[in-house]
Design an enzyme around this catalytic site. Structure first.
Site, PDB file in Angstrom:
ATOM      1  N   CYS A 173       0.792  -1.257  -0.011  1.00 23.18           N
ATOM      2  CA  CYS A 173      -0.078  -0.052  -0.012  1.00 23.18           C
ATOM      3  C   CYS A 173       0.868   1.316  -0.082  1.00 23.18           C
ATOM      4  CB  CYS A 173      -0.680  -0.073   1.023  1.00 23.18           C
ATOM      5  SG  CYS A 173       0.144   0.011   2.772  1.00 23.18           S
ATOM      6  N   ALA A 204       3.289   1.590   3.013  1.00 24.87           N
ATOM      7  CA  ALA A 204       4.470   0.628   2.741  1.00 24.87           C
ATOM      8  C   ALA A 204       5.511   1.333   1.997  1.00 24.87           C
ATOM      9  CB  ALA A 204       4.007  -0.714   2.295  1.00 24.87           C
ATOM     10  N   HIS A 206       5.952   6.095  -2.544  1.00 23.61           N
ATOM     11  CA  HIS A 206       7.266   6.685  -2.855  1.00 23.61           C
ATOM     12  C   HIS A 206       7.366   8.073  -3.200  1.00 23.61           C
ATOM     13  CE1 HIS A 206       7.845   2.172  -4.618  1.00 23.61           C
ATOM     14  NE2 HIS A 206       8.427   2.178  -3.504  1.00 23.61           N
TER      15      HIS A 206
HETATM   16 FE1  ICS Z   1      12.718  -0.066  -5.670  1.00 27.52          FE
HETATM   17 MO1  ICS Z   1      10.330  -5.340  -2.270  1.00 27.52          MO
HETATM   18 FE2  ICS Z   1      11.078  -0.384  -4.158  1.00 27.52          FE
HETATM   19 FE3  ICS Z   1      13.229  -1.303  -3.733  1.00 27.52          FE
HETATM   20 FE4  ICS Z   1      12.192  -2.306  -5.638  1.00 27.52          FE
HETATM   21 FE5  ICS Z   1      11.555  -4.182  -4.451  1.00 27.52          FE
HETATM   22 FE6  ICS Z   1      10.038  -2.469  -2.908  1.00 27.52          FE
HETATM   23 FE7  ICS Z   1      12.429  -3.523  -2.264  1.00 27.52          FE
HETATM   24  C1  ICS Z   1      11.766  -2.304  -3.756  1.00 27.52           C
HETATM   25  S1  ICS Z   1      11.013  -0.682  -6.406  1.00 27.52           S
HETATM   26  S2  ICS Z   1       9.030  -4.503  -3.715  1.00 27.52           S
HETATM   27  S3  ICS Z   1      12.438   0.592  -3.537  1.00 27.52           S
HETATM   28  S4  ICS Z   1       8.880  -0.771  -2.823  1.00 27.52           S
HETATM   29  S5  ICS Z   1      11.776  -4.260  -6.376  1.00 27.52           S
HETATM   30  S6  ICS Z   1      10.684  -3.387  -0.834  1.00 27.52           S
HETATM   31  S7  ICS Z   1      14.261  -1.762  -5.602  1.00 27.52           S
HETATM   32  S8  ICS Z   1      12.555  -5.349  -2.994  1.00 27.52           S
HETATM   33  S9  ICS Z   1      14.269  -2.445  -1.784  1.00 27.52           S
END
Ligand code: ICS
Length: 520
Positions: free
Chosen positions: A53, A56, A185
């Site tokens: 969400c 999050a 974000h």
């Molecule tokens: Fe970027 Mo889980 Fe973001 Fe990051 Fe990315 Fe993933 Fe999530 Fe994690 C992500 S887009 S889904 S900030 S919101 S793929 S927490 S890199 S792994 S550290």
């Protein structure tokens, strides 16, 4: 998989759902100049999605890693609890009294607070935090019920800021504010840009080749490995946004000569705003995978264009590659010829494909939970993206060149020259790197996961906690690419061998022989 097989999978849906989901799935065809995918739209109610969400994305992803702040979750306890370091964003401090990361602070709203309002409780929580921790800054993040009952977060925070004389920021990131964590974000980017970045007094960077690393969150220690390499080459890393990052560093991020962008999805807003406001270009990098790391380092050296830096970069690359190559080779023998699904958040679905490839593993299906079309198709599609009501829900922050501090770091002519060689202010997206016939899926759900597995039978499934157990019960090793399952780092040179070791371990484990998958 061909179009007909895809139709069969989608035929299980009601007609309206089928029409919707069809737009989120592409069979890669390199002959077509552009294959459009629908992304960043609402998940259909009733479908089990892997998405999170807005709260999050704001508190959990962008703010959470800032270690010298106390992050207060205003809401029922579950929201705070589930964002309590489960992401494995690591941090260490010289001064342990100034690192609050291991705490989970929440107003723990109860029914009576929902009925009578939670503002007083929040004000009291801020006072308590000041009494116990005395941090230099506090964030307050809203959860769904806070917005529904209409607590005035901003008023409480403004009053508390006057009372205590420190920076306290309100984030209106109620979970429902967007279709996924992506909205969060954006909310976090806006407020950090507006209230923190540039609020420091530094006018000049304190070292050589000063850079910031954006969109790197130190999951499993990734940014420590990246910083190790960069410092070894001679860069001065000013701020990491936000892995092992701090409010104090962030304030002076405006003095960098270059901003690196690892995760484009979560931080492209700040990257762009820094370019407009201070004249600092951003470079898309990827420190996942040996070749991607090498390319990123070379592009950085080219940007600075300094002969000494270029030769030092090559020295470090040669030394590191010589050290890790034999180890990678050893694991490659186990992994060679296998296939993977790689379905992760908003950037890793792309970033890990190169590393899999280096181990001889082909990614046959990939996708993002919540990325936007530009993360699939490249930034050139941005002008074509339709802004729907959900997107407009998040205000665009308008910035102007800073009168005193704006300085073009590179002349427009040189910038044009550089742009031909390196990805400055540009991200090409995932699709161009996918091979013919491979599948790209946006917001993959559990039903489709099972159907694609039955047809493609991948040797490994790279994803997250919500689907890994289903996949393992189908007899397929699952590797969490979000939290790394207690392992890491996976970035940089040392990360590549750690990843290779973990993946190879998944393959050679005898466990899988004891499981009968449903199709046998
Ligand atoms: Fe970027 Mo889980 Fe973001 Fe990051 Fe990315 Fe993933 Fe999530 Fe994690 C992500 S887009 S889904 S900030 S919101 S793929 S927490 S890199 S792994 S550290």
């Amino acid at each position: 998989i061909n179009e007909k097989m895809l139709e069969e999978i989608l035929n299980q849906y009601p007609a309206k759902v089928k029409r919707n989901r069809k737009k989120h799935i592409i069979i890669r065809d390199p002959e077509q100049a552009r294959q459009e995918i629908e992304a960043n739209t609402r998940t259909i109610p009733g479908i089990i999605t892997n998405r999170g969400c807005a709260y999050a994305g704001c508190k959990g992803v962008v703010l959470g890693p800032l270690k010298d702040m106390v992050h207060i979750t205003h809401g029922p306890i579950g929201c705070g609890y589930y964002s309590w370091l489960t992401r494995r964003n690591k941090a260490k401090s010289e001064d342990p009294t100034n690192n609050f990361l291991s705490y989970c602070v929440s107003t723990d709203m109860q029914e009576s607070d929902i009925v009578f309002g939670g503002e007083k409780k929040l004000a009291k929580a801020i006072d308590e935090v000041m009494e116990i921790f005395k941090p230099k800054a506090i964030s307050v993040s809203a959860t769904c019920p806070v917005g529904l009952i209409g607590d005035d977060l901003n008023a409480v925070v403004r009053a508390a800021q006057e009372r205590h004389g420190i920076k306290i920021m309100a984030f209106n990131c109620e979970g429902y504010k967007g279709v996924s964590q992506s909205a969060g974000h954006h909310i976090a980017n806006n407020i950090l840009m507006e209230q923190v970045i540039g609020s420091g007094d530094l006018e000049e960077a304190p070292g050589k080749y000063p850079i910031n690393i954006l969109g790197e969150y130190n999951i499993g220690g990734d940014s420590w490995e990246v910083e190790r390499i960069l410092k070894d080459i001679g860069y001065t890393v000013l701020a990491v946004m936000t892995g092992d990052g701090s409010y104090e560093e962030l304030k002076n991020a405006h003095v960098a000569e270059l901003n690196l962008v690892q995760c484009h999805r979560s931080i492209n807003y700040i990257a762009e705003m820094l370019e407009v406001k201070y004249g600092t270009p951003w470079l898309k990098v990827n420190f996942i995978g040996v070749q991607a790391t090498i390319d990123s380092l070379r592009n950085m050296a080219l940007y600075f264009g300094d002969a000494e830096l270029i030769s030092r970069t090559e020295e470090v690359i040669a030394r590191e590659v010589a050290r890790i190559e034999p180890i990678m080779e050893q694991y490659k023998r186990i992994c060679q010829g296998k296939t993977a699904f790689c379905f992760v958040g908003g950037s890793r679905g792309h970033h890990y494909q190169g590393l899999f490839g280096e181990l001889g593993i082909e990614t046959v299906l990939a996708g993002y939970e919540f990325a936007h079309r530009d993360d699939y198709e490249g930034r050139e599609v941005i002008p074509d993206i339709k802004l729907d009501a959900d997107t407009k829900n998040i205000p665009e922050l308008h910035v102007e060149p800073d009168e005193r501090r704006f300085r073009l770091k590179v002349s427009p002519e040189r910038m044009e020259e550089l742009k031909k060689k390196i990805p400055l202010s540009y991200y090409k997206g995932m699709n161009v790197e996918m091979k013919e016939g491979h599948i790209i899926v946006d917001d993959l759900n559990h039903y489709e996961t099972e159907e694609f597995i039955k047809i493609l039978k991948p040797d490994i499934f790279a994803s997250g906690i919500k689907d890994k157990y289903v996949v393992q019960k189908m007899g397929i090793p699952a590797k969490q690419i979000h939290s790394y399952d207690y392992s890491g780092p996976y970035a940089g040179f040392n990360g590549a061998i750690k990843f290779a070791e973990d993946v190879a371990m998944g393959f050679v484990s005898p466990t899988w022989n004891f499981i009968t998958p449903p199709w046998k």
